[in-house]
Design a protein around this motif. Structure first.
Motif, PDB file in Angstrom:
ATOM      1  N   HIS A  57       0.839  -1.201   0.000  1.00 23.66           N
ATOM      2  CA  HIS A  57       0.000   0.000   0.000  1.00 23.66           C
ATOM      3  C   HIS A  57       0.875   1.253   0.000  1.00 23.66           C
ATOM      4  O   HIS A  57       0.566   2.237  -0.686  1.00 23.66           O
ATOM      5  CB  HIS A  57      -0.920  -0.004   1.215  1.00 23.66           C
ATOM      6  CG  HIS A  57      -1.745   1.237   1.360  1.00 23.66           C
ATOM      7  ND1 HIS A  57      -2.590   1.697   0.377  1.00 23.66           N
ATOM      8  CD2 HIS A  57      -1.857   2.131   2.392  1.00 23.66           C
ATOM      9  CE1 HIS A  57      -3.194   2.800   0.788  1.00 23.66           C
ATOM     10  NE2 HIS A  57      -2.758   3.090   1.999  1.00 23.66           N
TER      11      HIS A  57
ATOM     12  N   GLU B  90     -11.128   1.627   2.708  1.00 25.51           N
ATOM     13  CA  GLU B  90      -9.905   1.046   3.258  1.00 25.51           C
ATOM     14  C   GLU B  90     -10.306  -0.062   4.224  1.00 25.51           C
ATOM     15  O   GLU B  90     -10.688   0.207   5.366  1.00 25.51           O
ATOM     16  CB  GLU B  90      -9.051   2.087   3.994  1.00 25.51           C
ATOM     17  CG  GLU B  90      -8.457   3.160   3.115  1.00 25.51           C
ATOM     18  CD  GLU B  90      -7.408   4.003   3.844  1.00 25.51           C
ATOM     19  OE1 GLU B  90      -6.911   3.556   4.901  1.00 25.51           O
ATOM     20  OE2 GLU B  90      -7.105   5.099   3.371  1.00 25.51           O
TER      21      GLU B  90
ATOM     22  N   GLU C 266      -9.788  -2.787   6.957  1.00 23.80           N
ATOM     23  CA  GLU C 266      -8.787  -2.898   8.016  1.00 23.80           C
ATOM     24  C   GLU C 266      -9.249  -3.823   9.139  1.00 23.80           C
ATOM     25  O   GLU C 266     -10.445  -4.002   9.371  1.00 23.80           O
ATOM     26  CB  GLU C 266      -8.479  -1.522   8.622  1.00 23.80           C
ATOM     27  CG  GLU C 266      -8.028  -0.501   7.606  1.00 23.80           C
ATOM     28  CD  GLU C 266      -7.403   0.738   8.223  1.00 23.80           C
ATOM     29  OE1 GLU C 266      -7.149   0.733   9.455  1.00 23.80           O
ATOM     30  OE2 GLU C 266      -7.179   1.713   7.481  1.00 23.80           O
TER      31      GLU C 266
ATOM     32  N   ASN D 262     -13.928  -0.251   8.005  1.00 23.47           N
ATOM     33  CA  ASN D 262     -13.731   0.427   6.727  1.00 23.47           C
ATOM     34  C   ASN D 262     -13.313   1.851   7.051  1.00 23.47           C
ATOM     35  O   ASN D 262     -14.141   2.665   7.459  1.00 23.47           O
ATOM     36  CB  ASN D 262     -15.016   0.403   5.883  1.00 23.47           C
ATOM     37  CG  ASN D 262     -14.836   1.069   4.531  1.00 23.47           C
ATOM     38  OD1 ASN D 262     -13.787   1.637   4.236  1.00 23.47           O
ATOM     39  ND2 ASN D 262     -15.866   1.006   3.711  1.00 23.47           N
TER      40      ASN D 262
ATOM     41  N   THR E 190     -11.507  -6.798   0.670  1.00 25.95           N
ATOM     42  CA  THR E 190     -12.506  -5.750   0.485  1.00 25.95           C
ATOM     43  C   THR E 190     -13.104  -5.904  -0.897  1.00 25.95           C
ATOM     44  O   THR E 190     -12.375  -6.031  -1.894  1.00 25.95           O
ATOM     45  CB  THR E 190     -11.882  -4.348   0.610  1.00 25.95           C
ATOM     46  OG1 THR E 190     -11.248  -4.222   1.878  1.00 25.95           O
ATOM     47  CG2 THR E 190     -12.953  -3.262   0.487  1.00 25.95           C
TER      48      THR E 190
ATOM     49  N   GLN F 134      -9.269  -5.508  -2.547  1.00 24.82           N
ATOM     50  CA  GLN F 134      -8.143  -5.670  -1.633  1.00 24.82           C
ATOM     51  C   GLN F 134      -8.083  -7.102  -1.137  1.00 24.82           C
ATOM     52  O   GLN F 134      -9.124  -7.718  -0.882  1.00 24.82           O
ATOM     53  CB  GLN F 134      -8.266  -4.734  -0.424  1.00 24.82           C
ATOM     54  CG  GLN F 134      -8.213  -3.249  -0.743  1.00 24.82           C
ATOM     55  CD  GLN F 134      -8.317  -2.417   0.519  1.00 24.82           C
ATOM     56  OE1 GLN F 134      -9.394  -2.262   1.078  1.00 24.82           O
ATOM     57  NE2 GLN F 134      -7.196  -1.878   0.981  1.00 24.82           N
TER      58      GLN F 134
ATOM     59  N   THR G  24      -4.374  -0.289   6.144  1.00 20.55           N
ATOM     60  CA  THR G  24      -5.026  -0.987   5.033  1.00 20.55           C
ATOM     61  C   THR G  24      -4.010  -1.533   4.046  1.00 20.55           C
ATOM     62  O   THR G  24      -2.939  -0.938   3.858  1.00 20.55           O
ATOM     63  CB  THR G  24      -6.006  -0.033   4.312  1.00 20.55           C
ATOM     64  OG1 THR G  24      -6.940  -0.794   3.547  1.00 20.55           O
ATOM     65  CG2 THR G  24      -5.282   0.945   3.394  1.00 20.55           C
TER      66      THR G  24
ATOM     67  N   VAL H 250     -16.155  -5.429   3.786  1.00 19.76           N
ATOM     68  CA  VAL H 250     -14.833  -5.726   4.353  1.00 19.76           C
ATOM     69  C   VAL H 250     -14.953  -7.030   5.123  1.00 19.76           C
ATOM     70  O   VAL H 250     -15.753  -7.129   6.060  1.00 19.76           O
ATOM     71  CB  VAL H 250     -14.348  -4.600   5.285  1.00 19.76           C
ATOM     72  CG1 VAL H 250     -13.016  -4.974   5.936  1.00 19.76           C
ATOM     73  CG2 VAL H 250     -14.224  -3.285   4.524  1.00 19.76           C
TER      74      VAL H 250
END
Length: 299
Positions: free
Chosen positions: A90, A131, A133, A161, A208, A216, A250, A272
């Protein structure tokens, strides 16, 4: 144990999920604290009592999970600490510099919404990004916690998120602004206690999806600073309290990392998922306009 907060007859309620049912702890264990933050602060014995009460509960304390209105598991944590630059891919996609300390900011509680609740695209910018996480939930407070002891201070984990309004993130020293627009982040659906998961969640996969499209995917073990290290670092700055939240950064795949970013737009649905923890789902809508006579747009 899987702890969650939900609304029942207009009242915030604490529950334990057992399969496709949720046990109302206010009925199953009326002597226990009425919210998750207070339950964590009451210590391991209270958590054990909640687990036993949920297991022994009768039909009067149980509700179907389907159709339940989720609330953020912890409504008003003392601190929501956001950390970044923790997955090196990232860092590379954002063309950012590597550092000896994670990127860091604080989020306000009203920037967060619960599972199945809409994330708002703000009036000020169309550059809303996702994002996915892992979120750490502190159970036992403290400060100056060693790395060796850090995991014993973690009550559990949840999905996050870390919604970002990138136009503000790009302003030097304004990352906090981009992280705190009203209702731009997601948190939930439940807190999974640490005893149900690998230490520090290492080996679990985080993904994600936007409208079912995978954006992701990473192993939690790819974090540069692992859970124990992050709890240790944050405890050297803050006094950590039960119910405090630490977002762990993330992985690659965010919209901002693409030459042609696909920013989130109304009608999108972001999911997510963390293996063993759950799936946090949030639709995207435009923030309701309060005033139409102000030009608040940045980008």
């Amino acid at each position: 144990m899987r702890l969650l907060s939900f609304e029942l007859n207009g009242v915030a309620t604490t529950g334990v999920r057992l399969g496709d049912e949720v046990v109302d702890l206010t009925v199953a264990a009326p002597d226990l604290p009425r919210d998750i933050r207070s339950l964590l602060a009451a210590g391991p014995d209270a958590l054990l009592a909640a687990k036993r009460a949920a297991s022994d509960s009768g039909a009067d304390a149980r509700h179907p999970l389907e159709g339940l209105r989720h609330l953020t598991p912890i409504a008003r944590p003392d601190k929501i600490i956001g950390l970044g630059k923790n997955y090196m891919k990232h860092v590379e996609e954002m063309k950012a510099d590597t550092q000896k300390f994670p990127g860091m900011f604080l989020r306000t509680h009203d920037s967060m919404v619960a599972h199945n609740q809409p994330i708002w695209r703000p009036e000020a910018s169309d550059t809303l990004d996702y994002e996915g996480e892992l979120m750490i939930v502190i159970g036992r407070g403290g400060r100056m916690i060693s790395r060796d002891e850090a995991l014993s201070h973690v009550a559990g984990y949840t999905c996050h998120n870390d919604g970002s309004v990138r136009a503000y993130n790009y302003i030097p020293s304004a990352v906090t602004a981009g992280k705190n627009f009203l209702n731009t982040g997601g948190f939930g659906p439940e807190i999974v206690t640490a005893d149900e998961l690998p230490p520090g969640c290492k080996g679990l996969r985080l993904t994600t999806h936007v409208n079912g499209d995978l954006r992701q995917s990473a192993d939690i073990a790819e974090m540069h600073w692992d859970v124990a290290h992050l709890v240790h670092l944050m405890s050297t700055i803050f006094t950590l309290y039960p119910g405090d939240l630490i977002a762990t950064g993330t992985p690659s795949g965010v919209a901002a990392g693409s030459p042609n970013p696909k920013w989130l737009v109304p009608g999108d649905v972001v999911g997510v998922e963390i293996e063993g923890v759950g799936v946090l789902t949030n639709p995207i809508i435009d923030a309701p306009r309060i005033r139409t006579d102000l030009d608040v747009r940045l980008v």
